[in-house]
Design a protein around this motif. Structure first.
Motif, short mmCIF file in Angstrom:
data_model
loop_
_atom_site.label_atom_id
_atom_site.label_comp_id
_atom_site.label_asym_id
_atom_site.label_seq_id
_atom_site.Cartn_x
_atom_site.Cartn_y
_atom_site.Cartn_z
N THR A 220 41.22 35.89 49.95
CA THR A 220 42.17 35.96 51.05
C THR A 220 43.59 35.72 50.54
N PHE A 221 44.58 36.25 51.29
CA PHE A 221 45.98 35.95 51.00
C PHE A 221 46.80 36.31 52.23
N THR A 222 48.07 35.89 52.25
CA THR A 222 48.97 36.18 53.36
C THR A 222 50.22 36.88 52.83
N ASP A 223 51.10 37.26 53.77
CA ASP A 223 52.34 37.94 53.38
C ASP A 223 53.51 36.97 53.24
N GLU A 224 53.23 35.70 53.05
CA GLU A 224 54.29 34.69 53.02
C GLU A 224 55.34 35.00 51.94
N LEU A 225 54.93 35.53 50.78
CA LEU A 225 55.86 35.78 49.68
C LEU A 225 56.49 37.16 49.71
N PHE A 226 56.01 38.07 50.58
CA PHE A 226 56.55 39.43 50.56
C PHE A 226 56.70 40.01 51.97
N ASN A 227 56.89 39.16 52.95
CA ASN A 227 56.88 39.58 54.35
C ASN A 227 57.76 40.81 54.60
N GLY A 228 57.15 41.86 55.17
CA GLY A 228 57.88 43.04 55.59
C GLY A 228 58.31 43.99 54.49
N THR A 229 57.81 43.81 53.28
CA THR A 229 58.22 44.66 52.16
C THR A 229 57.03 45.45 51.61
N ARG A 230 57.35 46.40 50.75
CA ARG A 230 56.32 47.11 50.00
C ARG A 230 55.94 46.26 48.80
N TYR A 231 54.66 45.98 48.65
CA TYR A 231 54.23 45.00 47.64
C TYR A 231 53.09 45.58 46.81
N THR A 232 53.06 45.19 45.54
CA THR A 232 51.99 45.61 44.63
C THR A 232 51.25 44.39 44.11
N LEU A 233 50.00 44.25 44.51
CA LEU A 233 49.13 43.20 43.98
C LEU A 233 48.73 43.52 42.54
N LYS A 234 48.60 42.47 41.72
CA LYS A 234 48.07 42.63 40.37
C LYS A 234 46.78 41.82 40.26
N ILE A 235 45.67 42.51 40.01
CA ILE A 235 44.37 41.86 39.87
C ILE A 235 43.72 42.40 38.59
N VAL A 236 43.11 41.51 37.81
CA VAL A 236 42.57 41.88 36.50
C VAL A 236 41.05 41.78 36.51
N GLU A 237 40.42 42.83 36.01
CA GLU A 237 38.96 42.86 35.81
C GLU A 237 38.68 42.73 34.32
N LYS A 238 37.74 41.85 33.97
CA LYS A 238 37.42 41.60 32.57
C LYS A 238 35.92 41.79 32.36
N ALA A 239 35.54 42.50 31.28
CA ALA A 239 34.12 42.74 31.03
C ALA A 239 33.92 43.29 29.62
N PRO A 240 32.70 43.18 29.08
CA PRO A 240 32.38 43.82 27.80
C PRO A 240 32.48 45.33 27.91
N LEU A 241 32.88 45.97 26.85
CA LEU A 241 33.04 47.43 26.84
C LEU A 241 31.79 48.05 26.24
N PHE A 242 30.73 48.10 27.02
CA PHE A 242 29.52 48.77 26.57
C PHE A 242 29.71 50.28 26.71
N THR A 243 29.23 51.04 25.76
CA THR A 243 29.34 52.49 25.80
C THR A 243 27.95 53.11 25.82
N GLY A 244 27.90 54.37 26.23
CA GLY A 244 26.62 55.06 26.33
C GLY A 244 26.51 55.76 27.66
N GLY A 245 25.71 56.82 27.73
CA GLY A 245 25.60 57.58 28.96
C GLY A 245 26.92 58.26 29.27
N ASP A 246 27.25 58.30 30.57
CA ASP A 246 28.52 58.94 30.92
C ASP A 246 29.67 57.94 31.01
#
Length: 320
Positions: A220-246
């Protein structure tokens, strides 16, 4: 000496036996409390679940549901209908599908008493754009055994840049979730790269955010830091880079617009036990009633409101 050892063992056994005592937990059993749960959305008709709290030693499935209540739906102050109980879903169903801005109230009269809750349907805020930046690296935690000996495997960090425009006319409440292609939570998700999550987390429990703010089920989050503006969230996904298949890694990014009541309810649950909430926030059976927040009069539970918009992407090309 042998007799002394036997005597000592006997005394210890008697002492240990005297430490155990049957406790009658029923004397601590409180009176059951009525529970009213309804998650409102323009995507579906109004559904209500009426039940009662269950003592922690009791079996919880099924019998706490209340099927003989009289449940009434009010829209913008006008009584719309008496809702009908459906034995299959064990919910009270209506024919009304709410619209953004509607004020919805639900009243249930039962032999245990009367319970009441209300909420307003929020306007939906769509996702305008999602872009990805990815880095891969040799990961000492990923050991691969080769004919030439052990070698490091690779992992990746994918940063989601999720852009939307906040409505300046009111305070807005949100929930963000990233799913894999099968509808389950994605890989390890770290929210500590964006100030909106850092600002929320620090006063809650004082954690050291240098270690990350993790939570695969969403946040959850609110618009307290960016009220009424165009905003871009930054979220990071981390995982092993397994390869194979498609090597396909489809992702669904969901931005939920919440009412304030539903935001308070979900924030309390996630700060206590994230695993109690999973999947679509409009699904039923999200959680036991939260001790952190309720907007119900005459009992506990939640009448909450939500809308959502989604964007699909795939990490496959970005990882290449």
């Amino acid at each position: 000496m042998k007799t002394c050892k036997h005597l000592t063992a006997l005394i210890i056994g008697l002492l240990l036996t005297s430490c155990y005592k049957d406790i009658n937990m029923d004397k601590y059993r409180p009176e059951p409390t009525l529970v009213l749960n309804s998650i409102l959305s323009p995507d579906t008709t109004v559904m209500v679940q009426v039940s009662q709290t269950v003592f922690f030693t009791d079996y919880r499935q099924g019998y706490s549901n209340i099927a003989d209540a009289e449940v009434y739906l009010y829209v913008n102050g006008t009584k719309m209908e008496k809702m009908k109980y459906d034995t299959t879903s064990q919910k009270y169903l209506s024919a009304y599908r709410p619209s953004p801005g509607d004020g919805i109230a639900i009243e249930a009269d039962s032999p245990m008493g009367t319970i009441y809750g209300c909420d307003s349907i929020p306007e939906v805020i769509p996702i305008e754009e999602v872009t990805l930046t990815v880095r891969t690296f040799d990961d000492p935690d990923q050991i691969i055994w080769t004919p030439d000996g052990p070698a490091y495997g690779k992992s990746y960090e994918a940063t989601y840049h999720i852009t939307f425009t906040d409505n300046p006319d009111r305070q807005n409440f949100y929930f963000i979730r990233i799913e894999s292609g099968n509808g389950l939570a994605a890989e390890t998700i770290d929210y500590s790269y964006d100030d909106v999550f850092l600002a929320q987390q620090s006063p809650v429990d004082g954690i050291d955010t240098d270690t990350g703010i993790y939570g695969n089920e969403g946040r959850t989050f609110t618009d307290e830091l960016f009220n009424g503006t165009r905003y871009t969230l930054k979220i990071v996904e981390k995982a092993p880079l397994f390869t194979g298949g498609d090597d396909s890694r489809p992702r669904k990014i969901i931005l939920y617009s919440l009412s304030e009541s539903y935001y308070q309810y979900l924030t309390g649950i996630f700060n206590a036990d994230e695993e109690s909430v999973s999947g679509n926030l409009m699904d039923w059976g999200l959680s036991e009633p939260s001790p952190h927040y309720t907007n119900i009069t005459g009992g506990t539970g939640i009448v909450g409101s939500v809308q959502s918009r989604s964007v699909y992407t795939d990490l496959k090309d970005a990882l290449k």
